[in-house]
Design a protein around this motif. Structure first.
Motif, mmCIF file in Angstrom:
data_model
loop_
_atom_site.group_PDB
_atom_site.id
_atom_site.type_symbol
_atom_site.label_atom_id
_atom_site.label_comp_id
_atom_site.label_asym_id
_atom_site.label_seq_id
_atom_site.Cartn_x
_atom_site.Cartn_y
_atom_site.Cartn_z
ATOM 1 N N GLU A 4 1.238 -0.704 -0.260
ATOM 2 C CA GLU A 4 0.140 0.157 -0.268
ATOM 3 C C GLU A 4 0.884 1.508 -0.177
ATOM 4 O OE1 GLU A 4 -3.419 2.443 3.005
ATOM 5 O OE2 GLU A 4 -2.632 -0.347 3.391
ATOM 6 N N ILE A 5 0.857 2.364 -0.606
ATOM 7 C CA ILE A 5 1.137 3.469 -0.837
ATOM 8 C C ILE A 5 0.558 4.670 -0.940
ATOM 9 C CG2 ILE A 5 2.730 5.074 -2.361
ATOM 10 C CD1 ILE A 5 4.183 2.351 -3.129
ATOM 11 N N GLY A 13 6.526 13.042 -0.912
ATOM 12 C CA GLY A 13 6.733 12.476 0.269
ATOM 13 C C GLY A 13 5.660 11.053 0.166
ATOM 14 N N ALA A 14 5.558 9.742 0.246
ATOM 15 C CA ALA A 14 4.665 8.374 -0.234
ATOM 16 C C ALA A 14 5.420 7.606 1.714
ATOM 17 C CB ALA A 14 4.311 8.266 -1.102
ATOM 18 N N GLU A 15 4.011 6.736 2.013
ATOM 19 C CA GLU A 15 5.164 5.658 2.163
ATOM 20 C C GLU A 15 4.636 4.533 1.664
ATOM 21 O OE1 GLU A 15 4.125 5.665 6.601
ATOM 22 O OE2 GLU A 15 1.170 6.300 6.318
ATOM 23 N N ALA A 16 5.753 3.507 2.029
ATOM 24 C CA ALA A 16 5.349 1.798 1.043
ATOM 25 C C ALA A 16 4.919 0.906 2.772
ATOM 26 C CB ALA A 16 6.041 1.375 0.311
ATOM 27 N N LEU A 17 4.075 0.180 2.598
ATOM 28 C CA LEU A 17 3.569 -0.826 3.764
ATOM 29 C C LEU A 17 3.353 -2.065 3.113
ATOM 30 C CD1 LEU A 17 0.936 2.113 5.304
ATOM 31 C CD2 LEU A 17 3.219 1.345 6.245
ATOM 32 N N GLY A 18 3.823 -2.921 3.894
ATOM 33 C CA GLY A 18 3.258 -3.927 3.388
ATOM 34 C C GLY A 18 3.836 -5.019 2.476
ATOM 35 N N VAL A 19 4.789 -4.735 2.387
ATOM 36 C CA VAL A 19 5.986 -4.928 2.093
ATOM 37 C C VAL A 19 7.447 -5.372 2.844
ATOM 38 C CG1 VAL A 19 7.202 -2.943 1.210
ATOM 39 C CG2 VAL A 19 7.729 -4.611 -0.342
ATOM 40 N N ASP A 20 8.061 -6.437 2.431
ATOM 41 C CA ASP A 20 9.081 -7.295 3.390
ATOM 42 C C ASP A 20 10.283 -6.972 2.672
ATOM 43 O OD1 ASP A 20 10.893 -8.607 5.124
ATOM 44 O OD2 ASP A 20 9.811 -9.833 5.861
ATOM 45 N N ILE A 45 10.099 3.609 3.164
ATOM 46 C CA ILE A 45 9.777 2.204 2.998
ATOM 47 C C ILE A 45 9.390 1.661 4.459
ATOM 48 C CG2 ILE A 45 9.375 -0.664 2.451
ATOM 49 C CD1 ILE A 45 11.021 0.456 -0.268
ATOM 50 N N ARG A 46 7.928 1.313 5.457
ATOM 51 C CA ARG A 46 8.050 0.849 6.636
ATOM 52 C C ARG A 46 8.229 -0.187 7.500
ATOM 53 N NH1 ARG A 46 7.921 6.291 8.686
ATOM 54 N NH2 ARG A 46 5.696 7.314 7.921
ATOM 55 N N ASP A 47 8.681 -0.137 8.783
ATOM 56 C CA ASP A 47 8.753 -1.434 9.842
ATOM 57 C C ASP A 47 10.289 -2.966 8.683
ATOM 58 O OD1 ASP A 47 6.979 -0.610 10.858
ATOM 59 O OD2 ASP A 47 5.360 -1.272 9.298
#
Ligand SMILES: [Fe+2]
Length: 279
Positions: A4-5, A13-20, A45-47
């Motif tokens: 998810e972007i 700026g944007a954050e990307a979630l749900g990618v490892d 790219i978070r987490d």
């Protein structure tokens, strides 16, 4: 999980979630991440939980690694990655805050890195944000007369401008020998992927404007910088542990903030990606 972007501000700026990124990334996800980077200029790219070699693999989704000038900060076990730490000191014992003061990375190279990537390993409880300036928006916000005046001007970039307020860590002689003495780049550059124009300034490295008297050049550069760093063109990134942030050096300025408790360690990995000669 699916990628998810989400935008981080209304202009940058944007954050990307749900990618490892410690696992193989499929071509569609890679394409979406690259598109998000191109559209938003800062991509967080978070987490992420990455070893040094895994970070390198992740960064290679976006391009080829650029060899950094100062090998003093290279990780011994993975020299393509450098570290940033608030625990480093100048030769006189003063604390060195890497990246303080607005700049764009390695603009004294003939082909400066298109992007810089940081991975947050250890962060202070508060503070230490990275601030960005959208140099597309700053250019577009200039009066037409100024756009005309700066059209075709070329900045002269050196390792450290004699006019810079921030002093860089000295380069070891063998590294300095590999860095060009001075390179010229346009003050207004065109983004090779989007075709948008951007101001290309760097108060730490621009020492002159080709063919312009020094006083006039300094005054013009000062005015352009003051215009660019207005709050309306900024995005301020508040770091979270596990953030992998890449930003586009072709159309942004950035700076670090030393506004935190320095008994706490701030430690990040840094990689840069190869870029083209600015036009
Ligand atoms: Fe930097």
């Amino acid at each position: 999980m699916t990628l998810e972007i989400r935008p981080l501000s209304d202009h940058l700026g944007a954050e990307a979630l749900g990618v490892d990124l410690s696992k193989p990334v499929d071509p569609e996800t890679k394409a979406r991440l690259n598109k998000a980077f191109s559209e938003h200029s800062v991509l967080c790219i978070r987490d992420q939980d990455l070893t040094a070699p895994q970070m390198l693999d992740a960064v290679r989704l976006f391009g080829d690694v650029f060899r950094q000038h100062n090998t003093r900060f290279a990780l011994p076990e993975c020299p393509e990655i450098h570290y940033l730490s608030n625990q480093d000191k100048y030769e006189d014992g003063k604390r060195y805050i890497p990246g303080a003061g607005y700049h764009t990375d390695h603009s004294n190279d003939t082909e400066p890195p298109k992007a810089t990537v940081l991975f947050a390993i250890q962060l202070p409880d508060t503070g230490g944000d990275t601030q960005y300036v959208n140099m597309h928006a700053a250019y577009e916000g200039l009066p037409d007369a100024t756009k005309k005046r700066i059209d075709g001007l070329r900045g002269v970039h050196v390792y450290q401008s004699k006019h810079s307020e921030r002093k860089l860590m000295g380069l070891p002689p063998e590294a300095l020998a590999k860095v060009p003495k001075a390179v010229e780049h346009p003050i207004v550059r065109t983004h090779p992927e989007t075709g948008r124009k951007a101001l290309y300034l760097n108060p730490i490295r621009i020492e002159a404007i080709a063919g312009m008297p020094e006083e006039e050049a300094l005054s013009l550069l000062g005015d352009l910088l003051a215009h660019a760093v207005q709050e309306k063109y900024q995005y301020r990134h508040k770091w979270r542990k596990g953030d992998l942030v890449l930003w586009d050096n072709r159309c942004l300025l950035h700076k670090a903030n030393g506004d935190y408790d320095h008994s706490q360690t701030r430690y990040l990995y840094r990689v840069m990606l190869k870029g083209d000669r600015p036009v």
